[in-house]
Design an enzyme around this catalytic site. Structure first.
Site, PDB file in Angstrom:
ATOM      1  N   GLU A   1     -34.612 -39.290   1.313  1.00  8.50           N
ATOM      2  CA  GLU A   1     -33.662 -38.710   2.049  1.00  8.50           C
ATOM      3  C   GLU A   1     -34.548 -38.013   3.441  1.00  8.50           C
ATOM      4  O   GLU A   1     -33.817 -37.222   3.937  1.00  8.50           O
ATOM      5  CB  GLU A   1     -32.835 -37.639   1.502  1.00  8.50           C
ATOM      6  CG  GLU A   1     -31.873 -38.214   0.430  1.00  8.50           C
ATOM      7  CD  GLU A   1     -32.454 -37.930  -0.931  1.00  8.50           C
ATOM      8  OE1 GLU A   1     -33.608 -38.067  -1.271  1.00  8.50           O
ATOM      9  OE2 GLU A   1     -31.626 -37.787  -1.729  1.00  8.50           O
TER      10      GLU A   1
ATOM     11  N   SER B   1     -28.015 -40.115  -2.634  1.00  9.86           N
ATOM     12  CA  SER B   1     -27.666 -41.100  -1.458  1.00  9.86           C
ATOM     13  C   SER B   1     -27.139 -42.291  -1.869  1.00  9.86           C
ATOM     14  O   SER B   1     -27.380 -43.363  -1.194  1.00  9.86           O
ATOM     15  CB  SER B   1     -29.018 -41.233  -0.489  1.00  9.86           C
ATOM     16  OG  SER B   1     -29.006 -39.792  -0.056  1.00  9.86           O
TER      17      SER B   1
ATOM     18  N   TYR C   1     -23.789 -41.819   5.681  1.00  8.10           N
ATOM     19  CA  TYR C   1     -24.695 -41.446   6.927  1.00  8.10           C
ATOM     20  C   TYR C   1     -24.358 -41.977   8.111  1.00  8.10           C
ATOM     21  O   TYR C   1     -24.740 -41.694   9.127  1.00  8.10           O
ATOM     22  CB  TYR C   1     -26.275 -41.364   6.538  1.00  8.10           C
ATOM     23  CG  TYR C   1     -26.462 -40.638   5.266  1.00  8.10           C
ATOM     24  CD1 TYR C   1     -26.257 -39.121   5.425  1.00  8.10           C
ATOM     25  CD2 TYR C   1     -26.779 -41.250   4.245  1.00  8.10           C
ATOM     26  CE1 TYR C   1     -26.690 -38.484   4.263  1.00  8.10           C
ATOM     27  CE2 TYR C   1     -27.300 -40.440   2.959  1.00  8.10           C
ATOM     28  CZ  TYR C   1     -26.997 -38.720   2.977  1.00  8.10           C
ATOM     29  OH  TYR C   1     -27.240 -38.183   2.064  1.00  8.10           O
TER      30      TYR C   1
ATOM     31  N   ARG D   1     -23.071 -28.224  -3.900  1.00 10.68           N
ATOM     32  CA  ARG D   1     -21.905 -28.924  -3.718  1.00 10.68           C
ATOM     33  C   ARG D   1     -21.746 -29.956  -4.806  1.00 10.68           C
ATOM     34  O   ARG D   1     -22.689 -30.545  -5.187  1.00 10.68           O
ATOM     35  CB  ARG D   1     -22.164 -29.873  -2.336  1.00 10.68           C
ATOM     36  CG  ARG D   1     -21.081 -29.944  -1.432  1.00 10.68           C
ATOM     37  CD  ARG D   1     -21.436 -31.168  -0.696  1.00 10.68           C
ATOM     38  NE  ARG D   1     -21.494 -32.414  -1.176  1.00 10.68           N
ATOM     39  CZ  ARG D   1     -22.177 -33.365  -1.103  1.00 10.68           C
ATOM     40  NH1 ARG D   1     -23.277 -33.239  -0.058  1.00 10.68           N
ATOM     41  NH2 ARG D   1     -22.182 -34.435  -1.527  1.00 10.68           N
TER      42      ARG D   1
ATOM     43  N   ASP E   1     -19.776 -33.252  -6.354  1.00 16.49           N
ATOM     44  CA  ASP E   1     -19.027 -34.391  -6.211  1.00 16.49           C
ATOM     45  C   ASP E   1     -18.020 -34.658  -7.289  1.00 16.49           C
ATOM     46  O   ASP E   1     -18.286 -34.518  -8.678  1.00 16.49           O
ATOM     47  CB  ASP E   1     -19.919 -35.757  -6.040  1.00 16.49           C
ATOM     48  CG  ASP E   1     -20.831 -35.638  -4.784  1.00 16.49           C
ATOM     49  OD1 ASP E   1     -20.453 -34.805  -3.735  1.00 16.49           O
ATOM     50  OD2 ASP E   1     -21.944 -36.342  -4.770  1.00 16.49           O
TER      51      ASP E   1
ATOM     52  N   GLU F   1     -21.819 -34.933 -10.134  1.00 17.18           N
ATOM     53  CA  GLU F   1     -23.113 -34.285  -9.812  1.00 17.18           C
ATOM     54  C   GLU F   1     -22.981 -33.216  -9.235  1.00 17.18           C
ATOM     55  O   GLU F   1     -22.067 -32.963  -8.485  1.00 17.18           O
ATOM     56  CB  GLU F   1     -24.066 -35.311  -9.319  1.00 17.18           C
ATOM     57  CG  GLU F   1     -23.450 -35.714  -7.851  1.00 17.18           C
ATOM     58  CD  GLU F   1     -24.686 -36.142  -7.158  1.00 17.18           C
ATOM     59  OE1 GLU F   1     -26.108 -35.932  -7.424  1.00 17.18           O
ATOM     60  OE2 GLU F   1     -24.458 -36.451  -5.967  1.00 17.18           O
TER      61      GLU F   1
ATOM     62  N   ASN G   1     -25.312 -31.267  -6.141  1.00 16.79           N
ATOM     63  CA  ASN G   1     -26.346 -31.376  -5.165  1.00 16.79           C
ATOM     64  C   ASN G   1     -26.557 -29.789  -4.887  1.00 16.79           C
ATOM     65  O   ASN G   1     -25.970 -28.775  -4.379  1.00 16.79           O
ATOM     66  CB  ASN G   1     -25.749 -31.950  -3.852  1.00 16.79           C
ATOM     67  CG  ASN G   1     -25.475 -33.336  -3.879  1.00 16.79           C
ATOM     68  OD1 ASN G   1     -26.180 -34.375  -4.252  1.00 16.79           O
ATOM     69  ND2 ASN G   1     -24.134 -33.648  -3.996  1.00 16.79           N
TER      70      ASN G   1
ATOM     71  N   GLY H   1     -26.673 -31.616   2.445  1.00 19.90           N
ATOM     72  CA  GLY H   1     -27.105 -31.805   3.588  1.00 19.90           C
ATOM     73  C   GLY H   1     -26.486 -30.966   4.854  1.00 19.90           C
ATOM     74  O   GLY H   1     -25.519 -30.185   4.425  1.00 19.90           O
TER      75      GLY H   1
END
Ligand SMILES: Nc1ncnc2c1ncn2[C@@H]1O[C@H](COP(=O)(O)OP(=O)(O)O)[C@@H](O)[C@H]1O
Ligand SMILES: [Mg+2]
Length: 317
Positions: free
Chosen positions: A23, A151, A221, A260, A262, A276, A278, A282
């Site tokens: 990333e 990602s 992205y 964060r 998901d 998951e 994060n 981002g």
């Protein structure tokens, strides 16, 4: 009562970005945006690319604290956090253990399951796993993914048993640990957690609508076709229930500062599942945590300052 910290009282701040992970490109954008925003708030912020400079150079900078805008390996997985612990430089986000656990989807699921939190059923895969056993346990379609990548790299949706071997090989190419998960057909969401004055709260959820229901690297992205809805459109009581579990999930891993999660909401029965967490989300102009923060009146520079405020060390000194 201690007076409110002045916004430029952070001393010399390093924004760690770039790095060596897959990333890297996203992190270069995240870091540059964070640094600009902090400067606009009067913070003495400096970019530091951990992919180009080493630990000695980091130590020589004498940062008073750092904002970690790195994603993936070395930056989000406890490695850089460990280095900063050793150097004694307070850093944003989760500590060493929580970062390492959040980076590992299998370890994450073990802890969530132990706490009774909903996450898709899974199996760890090995080179000699029997495809028929996997299908018997998880059904079809199913998802095969590396445990440590982000990602959507190395992830395959498998629709028949004869695709399992190839999907496993693709995931195993990037990682020593691979998992298969039951496929959750339904709506996709993400939910940010932000800690302010030591209290972790969930921000409004975001619904993600990717073209062809395929939220892959490109659609994450580069695509203009992926739609993000915030407010997410869910019934308020369901959103609240999910947010409560998201905060529990964040605490179960021992996370700190922000994160964060998901989430998938299954169409056939309305059940939700956490995919998951994060731990270093981002922070590009189009990223999801800034989108959710805006919804509660926190603009991008204010969000950066909030996250920076929570910088700390596992081991206080
Ligand atoms: N079990 C699952 N069921 C349905 N979709 C999934 C499942 N696991 C992953 N996905 C899809 O793949 C994307 C990436 O998976 P995720 O587990 O979030 O890993 P990462 O974002 O680290 O690559 C998700 O955003 C979702 O669109
Ligand atoms: Mg994800």
């Amino acid at each position: 009562m201690v007076g409110a910290m002045k916004e430029n009282d952070f001393g010399k701040v390093g924004v760690l970005y770039g790095g060596k992970a897959a990333e890297r490109k996203v992190s270069l954008v995240s870091g540059a945006a964070v640094c600009e925003a902090l400067k606009s708030k009067g913070v003495d912020a400096h970019l530091f690319d951990t992919g180009e400079k080493d630990a000695t150079a980091l130590q020589a900078e004498n940062f008073d604290r750092v904002f970690i805008a790195l994603h993936g390996r070395y930056g989000e997985d406890g490695c850089i956090q460990g280095l900063l612990e050793v150097l004694g430089v307070p850093y944003t986000g989760s500590g060493v253990m929580a970062s390492a656990i959040a980076m590992d989807k299998v370890m994450t699921k073990r802890l969530w399951i132990a706490q009774g939190l909903p996450t898709p059923r899974y199996m760890e895969l090995h080179a000699d796993s029997d495809p028929l056993e996997v299908v018997e346990y998880l059904g079809l379609p199913l998802i095969i993914k590396p445990a440590h990548e982000g990602s959507t790299i190395g992830l395959t949706k498998v629709t028949s048993p004869d695709q399992i071997e190839e999907a496993y090989a693709k995931a195993a190419e990037m990682d020593t640990s691979v998992l298969a998960e039951e496929f959750i057909a339904g709506m996709e969401f993400t939910c940010a957690v932000l800690e302010r004055d030591g209290v972790a709260t969930a921000l409004p959820m975001i619904r993600i609508i990717a073209p062809g229901a395929n939220y892959d690297y490109h659609n994450k992205y580069f695509s203009n076709e992926t739609q993000y809805l915030c407010p997410c459109g869910l019934d308020a009581s369901l959103e609240k229930a999910i947010q409560e579990d998201v905060v529990k999930a964040y605490k179960a891993l021992g996370c700190r500062g922000w994160g964060r999660v998901d989430v998938m909401l299954r169409e056939r029965d309305g059940k939700y599942f956490l995919l998951e967490l994060n731990s270093s989300p981002g922070m590009t102009g189009h990223s999801l945590v800034p989108m959710a923060a805006r919804q509660v009146g926190l603009d991008y520079p204010d969000l950066c300052v909030e996250v920076l405020k929570s910088a700390t060390l596992d081991y206080a000194r």
